[in-house]
Design a protein around this motif. Sequence first.
Motif, mmCIF file in Angstrom:
data_model
loop_
_atom_site.group_PDB
_atom_site.id
_atom_site.type_symbol
_atom_site.label_atom_id
_atom_site.label_comp_id
_atom_site.label_asym_id
_atom_site.label_seq_id
_atom_site.Cartn_x
_atom_site.Cartn_y
_atom_site.Cartn_z
ATOM 1 N N ASN A 255 0.849 -1.186 0.000
ATOM 2 C CA ASN A 255 0.000 0.000 0.000
ATOM 3 C C ASN A 255 0.891 1.244 0.000
ATOM 4 O O ASN A 255 2.106 1.150 -0.200
ATOM 5 C CB ASN A 255 -0.960 -0.015 1.195
ATOM 6 C CG ASN A 255 -0.231 -0.012 2.537
ATOM 7 O OD1 ASN A 255 0.945 0.360 2.637
ATOM 8 N ND2 ASN A 255 -0.911 -0.456 3.583
ATOM 9 N N TYR A 256 0.295 2.403 0.241
ATOM 10 C CA TYR A 256 1.070 3.644 0.146
ATOM 11 C C TYR A 256 2.216 3.669 1.152
ATOM 12 O O TYR A 256 3.378 3.903 0.794
ATOM 13 C CB TYR A 256 0.163 4.859 0.357
ATOM 14 C CG TYR A 256 0.854 6.177 0.091
ATOM 15 C CD1 TYR A 256 0.834 6.752 -1.177
ATOM 16 C CD2 TYR A 256 1.543 6.850 1.100
ATOM 17 C CE1 TYR A 256 1.470 7.951 -1.438
ATOM 18 C CE2 TYR A 256 2.190 8.045 0.852
ATOM 19 C CZ TYR A 256 2.146 8.604 -0.415
ATOM 20 O OH TYR A 256 2.799 9.790 -0.662
ATOM 21 N N ALA A 257 1.900 3.441 2.420
ATOM 22 C CA ALA A 257 2.926 3.518 3.467
ATOM 23 C C ALA A 257 4.001 2.454 3.272
ATOM 24 O O ALA A 257 5.198 2.726 3.435
ATOM 25 C CB ALA A 257 2.279 3.375 4.841
ATOM 26 N N ASP A 258 3.578 1.234 2.909
ATOM 27 C CA ASP A 258 4.538 0.139 2.747
ATOM 28 C C ASP A 258 5.460 0.362 1.549
ATOM 29 O O ASP A 258 6.662 0.071 1.619
ATOM 30 C CB ASP A 258 3.801 -1.188 2.579
ATOM 31 C CG ASP A 258 3.087 -1.633 3.842
ATOM 32 O OD1 ASP A 258 3.460 -1.144 4.931
ATOM 33 O OD2 ASP A 258 2.156 -2.454 3.746
ATOM 34 N N SER A 259 4.916 0.850 0.439
ATOM 35 C CA SER A 259 5.746 1.088 -0.745
ATOM 36 C C SER A 259 6.759 2.194 -0.471
ATOM 37 O O SER A 259 7.925 2.107 -0.870
ATOM 38 C CB SER A 259 4.874 1.436 -1.949
ATOM 39 O OG SER A 259 4.124 2.623 -1.736
ATOM 40 N N GLN A 260 6.318 3.215 0.231
ATOM 41 C CA GLN A 260 7.228 4.304 0.586
ATOM 42 C C GLN A 260 8.331 3.822 1.517
ATOM 43 O O GLN A 260 9.511 4.159 1.326
ATOM 44 C CB GLN A 260 6.443 5.437 1.241
ATOM 45 C CG GLN A 260 7.306 6.612 1.685
ATOM 46 C CD GLN A 260 6.457 7.801 2.081
ATOM 47 O OE1 GLN A 260 6.197 8.688 1.287
ATOM 48 N NE2 GLN A 260 6.009 7.835 3.334
ATOM 49 N N GLN A 261 7.960 3.022 2.497
ATOM 50 C CA GLN A 261 8.963 2.516 3.435
ATOM 51 C C GLN A 261 9.945 1.586 2.740
ATOM 52 O O GLN A 261 11.138 1.574 3.051
ATOM 53 C CB GLN A 261 8.280 1.794 4.598
ATOM 54 C CG GLN A 261 9.196 1.586 5.799
ATOM 55 C CD GLN A 261 9.748 2.892 6.339
ATOM 56 O OE1 GLN A 261 8.996 3.824 6.633
ATOM 57 N NE2 GLN A 261 11.073 2.998 6.441
ATOM 58 N N SER A 262 9.449 0.807 1.783
ATOM 59 C CA SER A 262 10.325 -0.061 1.008
ATOM 60 C C SER A 262 11.399 0.748 0.290
ATOM 61 O O SER A 262 12.575 0.380 0.278
ATOM 62 C CB SER A 262 9.493 -0.857 -0.005
ATOM 63 O OG SER A 262 10.321 -1.613 -0.862
ATOM 64 N N PHE A 263 10.984 1.868 -0.285
ATOM 65 C CA PHE A 263 11.937 2.747 -0.979
ATOM 66 C C PHE A 263 12.926 3.364 0.002
ATOM 67 O O PHE A 263 14.142 3.373 -0.233
ATOM 68 C CB PHE A 263 11.166 3.828 -1.726
ATOM 69 C CG PHE A 263 12.032 4.814 -2.457
ATOM 70 C CD1 PHE A 263 12.806 4.430 -3.543
ATOM 71 C CD2 PHE A 263 12.061 6.151 -2.064
ATOM 72 C CE1 PHE A 263 13.604 5.346 -4.222
ATOM 73 C CE2 PHE A 263 12.851 7.077 -2.735
ATOM 74 C CZ PHE A 263 13.628 6.671 -3.816
ATOM 75 N N LEU A 264 12.431 3.854 1.123
ATOM 76 C CA LEU A 264 13.300 4.498 2.110
ATOM 77 C C LEU A 264 14.247 3.491 2.766
ATOM 78 O O LEU A 264 15.339 3.863 3.207
ATOM 79 C CB LEU A 264 12.457 5.200 3.179
ATOM 80 C CG LEU A 264 11.623 6.398 2.694
ATOM 81 C CD1 LEU A 264 10.760 6.933 3.830
ATOM 82 C CD2 LEU A 264 12.514 7.500 2.134
ATOM 83 N N ASN A 265 13.852 2.220 2.799
ATOM 84 C CA ASN A 265 14.707 1.178 3.368
ATOM 85 C C ASN A 265 15.780 0.702 2.391
ATOM 86 O O ASN A 265 16.624 -0.124 2.751
ATOM 87 C CB ASN A 265 13.864 -0.033 3.785
ATOM 88 C CG ASN A 265 13.024 0.235 5.013
ATOM 89 O OD1 ASN A 265 13.235 1.211 5.724
ATOM 90 N ND2 ASN A 265 12.049 -0.634 5.255
ATOM 91 N N GLY A 266 15.718 1.182 1.150
ATOM 92 C CA GLY A 266 16.669 0.732 0.142
ATOM 93 C C GLY A 266 16.299 -0.597 -0.471
ATOM 94 O O GLY A 266 17.163 -1.317 -0.981
ATOM 95 N N GLU A 267 15.001 -0.926 -0.462
ATOM 96 C CA GLU A 267 14.527 -2.217 -0.980
ATOM 97 C C GLU A 267 13.912 -2.117 -2.366
ATOM 98 O O GLU A 267 13.449 -3.111 -2.916
ATOM 99 C CB GLU A 267 13.504 -2.803 0.000
ATOM 100 C CG GLU A 267 14.086 -3.088 1.374
ATOM 101 C CD GLU A 267 13.037 -3.322 2.447
ATOM 102 O OE1 GLU A 267 13.426 -3.636 3.594
ATOM 103 O OE2 GLU A 267 11.830 -3.194 2.145
#
Length: 427
Positions: A255-267
């Motif tokens: 979802n929005y939060a998870d996709s953003q966190q994935s990007f910020l985590n370097g994933e």
Amino acid sequence: MKHLLTGTLLACACASAATAQDITLGRFFGACEDAGNDTKASVGEACIIQSIINAADAEIEGVSIETLPTDWGNYYDQIKAAYAGGTPPDVHVMHRHRVPEFAGFGALAALTEDDLSGAGIDPADWTDSARDAVTYNGEIYGVPMDLHANLWHVNMDLMAEAGLVENGEPVLPSSPEELLEHARQLKEATGQNYLAADFAQFPIGVRLVLALMWQQGENIFSEDGTATIDNDAAQVAVETITQLFAEDLSNPQLNYADSQQSFLNGEAAVLVNGTWVVDFYTAEAAKEETGLDNYYAADFPTLFGEGATWADSHIWVIPSPVKQDAEKYSAALKVLAFINEHNVDWARTGHMAVRNSVLESDEYAALPHRTEYAGTADIARDTPPAENYGAIQDVLNRELQAIWLTDKPVDDALADANIEVQDLLDR
């Protein structure tokens, strides 16, 4: 003499109190409890807009502003309920695509050139697209605040590891085939996904498909109100995305939060999201604990014949009943003028400014990453005006999510969407 002076001061105070105006303001963008009123120091959409509002409350003489609590996801339902109950905010924000709906049933005050100039707003300073954003049936119904669009937010370290950086810029695909090739190359080199986006919640996936259809010269409905979703261009657009899911190069479950966190985590090497997060990602990339270190904000790449990316505008409007109270209407216009004056401060979010004088300023040019997506304004696209666009977007979001989350056949989903959208357009 002292008694006379005291009486005069009391009379002045009473006159001032009589002319003071309380303005209620409705907005989305999220909550920010400690925004302050320094419009140059706040970070992120919620805090930047609230700092501008707080500054307006402090600086506009005789005007007090109360920001009403609203929920992001149900904002338009709440606003419609307020109109139905006769209690809409005195000023509120909305998207460009909602103007036909609200202006169509008489909810919004038409703002004349004299009204605007009298408040210190110069419509001649607006870009052409900004003026179009607030114009419906030849009348102006708001004051534009931005042009916002989808970008490709890029983790340059992952791209470099995959050999997809040249001259300090990311190498982005120029066809669906090259997209798949780059995604495979990055996965093999880094073990990470190539692309992340919110495919499971908000309509980011819809906006992706729209962009890829526009790039093929097609749209989801025509100017005359004919649905055009069930066609080859839509099929190709969808399959351009699903090919990444099929090879585990992107995750449709985020979802929005998870996709953003994935990007910020370097994933994930690329996150498809809007201009509204540029300043936030810039700030996050500066933190040692964040997996994103080297951040780049790129124009949406052209995979087909013509450049295009989804875009919209945030605008500020005044409900039509407010215009019946001359003093409140004047106060509401002052609030809109203050926000218009602080256009460069709002642009710190990453949104594109709508005033030519701001776009040409050194302050705007110096904003982080601005040159990296300077071409976005030229490829910004939207659908034709439609009073039911909100419902149309919901239909598309549901059917597209059925494709990538429940394996509904693409042909069936596009056919079902076409029928429902046509029904909405015919109403």
